[in-house]
Design a protein around this motif. Structure first.
Motif, PDB file in Angstrom:
ATOM      1  N   VAL A  26      33.385 -13.493  10.391  1.00 14.40           N
ATOM      2  CA  VAL A  26      34.997 -12.889  11.239  1.00 14.40           C
ATOM      3  C   VAL A  26      35.364 -14.170  12.048  1.00 14.40           C
ATOM      4  O   VAL A  26      33.960 -15.058  12.569  1.00 14.40           O
ATOM      5  CB  VAL A  26      34.537 -11.769  10.978  1.00 14.40           C
ATOM      6  N   GLN A  27      36.414 -14.098  12.178  1.00  8.19           N
ATOM      7  CA  GLN A  27      37.149 -14.586  13.150  1.00  8.19           C
ATOM      8  C   GLN A  27      37.973 -13.675  13.906  1.00  8.19           C
ATOM      9  O   GLN A  27      38.131 -12.959  13.969  1.00  8.19           O
ATOM     10  CB  GLN A  27      38.084 -15.886  12.468  1.00  8.19           C
ATOM     11  N   ILE A  28      37.856 -13.762  15.724  1.00  8.77           N
ATOM     12  CA  ILE A  28      37.895 -13.108  16.102  1.00  8.77           C
ATOM     13  C   ILE A  28      38.694 -13.919  17.250  1.00  8.77           C
ATOM     14  O   ILE A  28      38.352 -14.927  17.812  1.00  8.77           O
ATOM     15  CB  ILE A  28      36.494 -12.298  16.894  1.00  8.77           C
ATOM     16  N   TYR A  29      40.230 -12.964  17.551  1.00  6.55           N
ATOM     17  CA  TYR A  29      41.179 -14.582  18.535  1.00  6.55           C
ATOM     18  C   TYR A  29      41.225 -12.858  19.140  1.00  6.55           C
ATOM     19  O   TYR A  29      41.748 -12.117  19.443  1.00  6.55           O
ATOM     20  CB  TYR A  29      42.612 -14.255  17.632  1.00  6.55           C
ATOM     21  N   ASP A  30      41.322 -14.311  20.696  1.00  8.36           N
ATOM     22  CA  ASP A  30      41.564 -14.264  21.827  1.00  8.36           C
ATOM     23  C   ASP A  30      42.799 -14.608  22.188  1.00  8.36           C
ATOM     24  O   ASP A  30      43.607 -14.842  22.418  1.00  8.36           O
ATOM     25  CB  ASP A  30      40.858 -14.207  23.026  1.00  8.36           C
ATOM     26  N   TYR A  31      44.004 -12.624  22.473  1.00 10.47           N
ATOM     27  CA  TYR A  31      45.710 -13.118  22.782  1.00 10.47           C
ATOM     28  C   TYR A  31      45.637 -13.563  24.424  1.00 10.47           C
ATOM     29  O   TYR A  31      46.589 -14.619  24.316  1.00 10.47           O
ATOM     30  CB  TYR A  31      46.169 -12.477  22.375  1.00 10.47           C
ATOM     31  N   LYS A  32      44.514 -13.404  24.673  1.00  9.94           N
ATOM     32  CA  LYS A  32      45.240 -14.020  26.202  1.00  9.94           C
ATOM     33  C   LYS A  32      44.923 -14.668  27.015  1.00  9.94           C
ATOM     34  O   LYS A  32      45.546 -15.933  27.042  1.00  9.94           O
ATOM     35  CB  LYS A  32      44.440 -12.561  27.395  1.00  9.94           C
ATOM     36  N   GLU A  33      42.697 -15.324  26.124  1.00  5.82           N
ATOM     37  CA  GLU A  33      42.804 -17.135  26.299  1.00  5.82           C
ATOM     38  C   GLU A  33      43.981 -17.332  24.775  1.00  5.82           C
ATOM     39  O   GLU A  33      42.912 -19.397  25.714  1.00  5.82           O
ATOM     40  CB  GLU A  33      41.097 -17.121  26.296  1.00  5.82           C
ATOM     41  N   LYS A  34      44.016 -17.540  24.291  1.00  4.10           N
ATOM     42  CA  LYS A  34      44.490 -17.640  22.739  1.00  4.10           C
ATOM     43  C   LYS A  34      43.756 -18.960  22.417  1.00  4.10           C
ATOM     44  O   LYS A  34      43.246 -19.701  22.086  1.00  4.10           O
ATOM     45  CB  LYS A  34      45.624 -19.134  23.834  1.00  4.10           C
ATOM     46  N   LYS A  35      42.010 -18.064  22.614  1.00  2.00           N
ATOM     47  CA  LYS A  35      41.067 -18.666  21.721  1.00  2.00           C
ATOM     48  C   LYS A  35      41.184 -18.730  20.335  1.00  2.00           C
ATOM     49  O   LYS A  35      40.737 -16.514  20.283  1.00  2.00           O
ATOM     50  CB  LYS A  35      40.122 -19.005  22.387  1.00  2.00           C
ATOM     51  N   ALA A  36      39.573 -18.425  19.241  1.00  2.00           N
ATOM     52  CA  ALA A  36      39.553 -18.136  18.790  1.00  2.00           C
ATOM     53  C   ALA A  36      37.640 -18.684  18.199  1.00  2.00           C
ATOM     54  O   ALA A  36      37.537 -19.656  18.431  1.00  2.00           O
ATOM     55  CB  ALA A  36      40.257 -18.292  17.156  1.00  2.00           C
ATOM     56  N   ARG A  37      36.912 -18.018  17.901  1.00  3.08           N
ATOM     57  CA  ARG A  37      36.406 -17.171  17.847  1.00  3.08           C
ATOM     58  C   ARG A  37      35.083 -17.337  16.491  1.00  3.08           C
ATOM     59  O   ARG A  37      35.006 -15.906  15.574  1.00  3.08           O
ATOM     60  CB  ARG A  37      35.052 -17.520  18.944  1.00  3.08           C
ATOM     61  N   VAL A  38      34.092 -17.406  15.766  1.00  4.84           N
ATOM     62  CA  VAL A  38      34.278 -17.272  14.565  1.00  4.84           C
ATOM     63  C   VAL A  38      31.660 -16.605  14.343  1.00  4.84           C
ATOM     64  O   VAL A  38      31.536 -17.513  15.520  1.00  4.84           O
ATOM     65  CB  VAL A  38      33.947 -18.629  13.156  1.00  4.84           C
ATOM     66  N   VAL A  39      32.292 -16.370  14.243  1.00  4.49           N
ATOM     67  CA  VAL A  39      30.849 -15.375  13.772  1.00  4.49           C
ATOM     68  C   VAL A  39      29.972 -15.179  12.887  1.00  4.49           C
ATOM     69  O   VAL A  39      31.047 -14.306  12.049  1.00  4.49           O
ATOM     70  CB  VAL A  39      30.814 -13.695  14.611  1.00  4.49           C
ATOM     71  N   PHE A  40      29.148 -15.444  12.072  1.00  4.43           N
ATOM     72  CA  PHE A  40      28.565 -15.639  10.746  1.00  4.43           C
ATOM     73  C   PHE A  40      27.380 -14.517  11.028  1.00  4.43           C
ATOM     74  O   PHE A  40      26.578 -13.930  11.756  1.00  4.43           O
ATOM     75  CB  PHE A  40      27.741 -16.372  11.221  1.00  4.43           C
ATOM     76  N   GLY A  41      27.368 -13.539   9.805  1.00  2.00           N
ATOM     77  CA  GLY A  41      26.655 -12.549  10.012  1.00  2.00           C
ATOM     78  C   GLY A  41      25.566 -12.827   9.159  1.00  2.00           C
ATOM     79  O   GLY A  41      25.060 -13.941   8.447  1.00  2.00           O
ATOM     80  N   PRO A  42      24.141 -11.890   9.413  1.00  2.00           N
ATOM     81  CA  PRO A  42      24.372 -10.298   9.826  1.00  2.00           C
ATOM     82  C   PRO A  42      24.913 -10.472  11.397  1.00  2.00           C
ATOM     83  O   PRO A  42      23.574 -10.870  11.964  1.00  2.00           O
ATOM     84  CB  PRO A  42      23.392  -9.787   9.685  1.00  2.00           C
ATOM     85  N   HIS A  43      25.414 -10.136  12.331  1.00  3.04           N
ATOM     86  CA  HIS A  43      25.447 -10.075  13.708  1.00  3.04           C
ATOM     87  C   HIS A  43      26.159  -8.835  14.008  1.00  3.04           C
ATOM     88  O   HIS A  43      27.063  -8.406  13.297  1.00  3.04           O
ATOM     89  CB  HIS A  43      25.979 -11.083  13.905  1.00  3.04           C
ATOM     90  N   LEU A  44      25.353  -8.760  15.815  1.00  6.22           N
ATOM     91  CA  LEU A  44      26.450  -7.593  15.939  1.00  6.22           C
ATOM     92  C   LEU A  44      26.696  -8.342  17.602  1.00  6.22           C
ATOM     93  O   LEU A  44      26.578  -8.538  18.249  1.00  6.22           O
ATOM     94  CB  LEU A  44      25.350  -6.730  16.833  1.00  6.22           C
ATOM     95  N   VAL A  45      28.292  -7.609  17.375  1.00  5.33           N
ATOM     96  CA  VAL A  45      29.060  -8.481  18.517  1.00  5.33           C
ATOM     97  C   VAL A  45      30.003  -7.385  18.662  1.00  5.33           C
ATOM     98  O   VAL A  45      30.423  -6.059  18.724  1.00  5.33           O
ATOM     99  CB  VAL A  45      30.220  -9.570  18.032  1.00  5.33           C
ATOM    100  N   MET A  46      31.033  -7.600  20.247  1.00  3.93           N
ATOM    101  CA  MET A  46      31.495  -6.299  20.865  1.00  3.93           C
ATOM    102  C   MET A  46      32.640  -7.375  21.471  1.00  3.93           C
ATOM    103  O   MET A  46      32.996  -8.447  21.689  1.00  3.93           O
ATOM    104  CB  MET A  46      30.228  -6.307  22.276  1.00  3.93           C
TER     105      MET A  46
END
Length: 350
Positions: A5-25
């Motif tokens: 999945v790709q998680i986008y931070d609108y404030k920092e305007k940065k995206a990070r990709v997380v590979f599963g299986p994984h637990l993120v907050m």
């Protein structure tokens, strides 16, 4: 598992990709990147909505319409096997971000492959495509290497999507005229195949019949030759029997005469051998007698010579002894006087 999945931070305007299986907050300003993918057959955009990007291997099915060089329009149902190459994406976020660089990777993949297939099919006739459809489609998508062999995969460098195989599920003409032509072509091919199989079977049956007839003729010839050999052997045996019967008495008489001659010859040989043995014994006896006579004569001569030698030796000893006794009786002075008397008398006479 096997998704990201790709998680986008609108404030920092940065995206990070997380590979599963994984637990993120998620952070307060982070949101998932929503995917809007094409779906259906043929592919239509915005059919599938998802948060996770499945990395494969997986497959998708599409229906495309193509047109050959002789304007035959066909509907192809194709299935593509695909997966994402995440070798570099696991090590770098920059590479991982490429996985989400194409929002609708399914539609983009199907359009790109369909355009390649349409371009390749447009340059061939319907008959050529009908005979070599699999190679034409695979070579148009995967390409051909320097040795003329079709490559094994087709990669999209923008998002690391790799297509590994293409399966042709069905080929159907679009218009009725082309469908009728295809049916007629298939029926003609079936008829040609059937006629070819019938001709092959008929030819094989004729060949088998000819071989059987040839084997039968060869067997007849072999049997006749064997009968002739048996008849020839019988005639030879009969002639040998008649010859033996006619020559039996003569052979017996000849054998008896030969046996008598052999016995006489053996008796003569034995008699000659005995005469030779007697002559040898007589010669040996005469030789022994002469040898003993010569030995006796030699012994007699030797004894006479020894007696004569002893006599001469004793005579010589007697003469020596007599001379010695005479010398001893005369004396040395007398002998010296006798010896010098002659010269002195010669000197006196002078």
């Amino acid at each position: 598992h096997n998704a990201c999945v790709q998680i986008y931070d609108y404030k920092e305007k940065k995206a990070r990709v997380v590979f599963g299986p994984h637990l993120v907050m998620l952070g307060p300003d982070e949101q998932f990147t929503q995917l809007s993918l094409s779906g259906g057959k043929p592919k239509r955009p915005n059919v599938i909505r998802a948060l996770a990007l499945l990395l494969g291997p997986d497959f998708c099915t599409d229906v495309i319409t193509i047109e050959t060089a002789d304007h035959a329009r066909l509907s192809l149902q194709l299935a593509y096997n695909w997966h994402f190459d995440i070798t570099r994406a696991l090590e770098s976020q920059t590479e991982a971000a490429k996985l989400f660089s194409v929002p609708d990777f399914v539609g983009d993949m199907c359009k790109a492959i369909a355009s390649r297939i349409r371009g390749a099919v447009a340059s061939v006739t319907f008959d050529d495509f009908h005979k070599n459809s699999s190679r034409i489609i695979r070579s148009s998508v995967f390409g051909v290497d320097d040795k003329g062999k079709v490559r094994g995969s087709f990669e999209f460098p923008q998002n690391r999507l790799v297509v590994t195989s293409i399966d042709i599920q069905s080929v159907e003409p679009v218009d009725q005229r082309t469908r009728d032509s295809l049916i007629k072509s298939v029926q003609l091919a079936i008829e040609i195949t059937t006629n070819s199989q019938e001709a092959t079977a008929r030819h094989e049956a004729e060949r088998a019949e000819q071989e059987a007839r040839g084997r039968l003729e060869r067997q007849k010839i072999a049997d006749e030759a064997e009968a002739e050999r048996s008849r020839r052997d019988l005639l030879e045996l009969q002639s040998q029997s008649a010859a033996i019967e006619s020559t039996g008495q003569a052979k017996a008489e000849a054998q008896s005469r030969a046996e008598a001659a052999r016995i006489e010859g053996e008796a003569a040989v034995e008699q000659a051998r005995l005469k030779a043995d007697a002559a040898a014994i007589e010669a040996a006896s005469e030789l022994e007698r002469l040898t003993k006579a010569r030995e006796a004569e030699l012994k007699y001569t030797k004894e006479q010579n020894e007696l004569h030698l002893n006599k001469e030796r004793e005579t010589t000893q007697i003469q020596i002894r007599k001379f010695k006794e005479t010398i001893d009786a005369i004396g040395a002075d007398t002998i010296r006087a006798i010896a010098v008397a002659g010269p002195e008398m010669q000197v006196t006479n002078t």
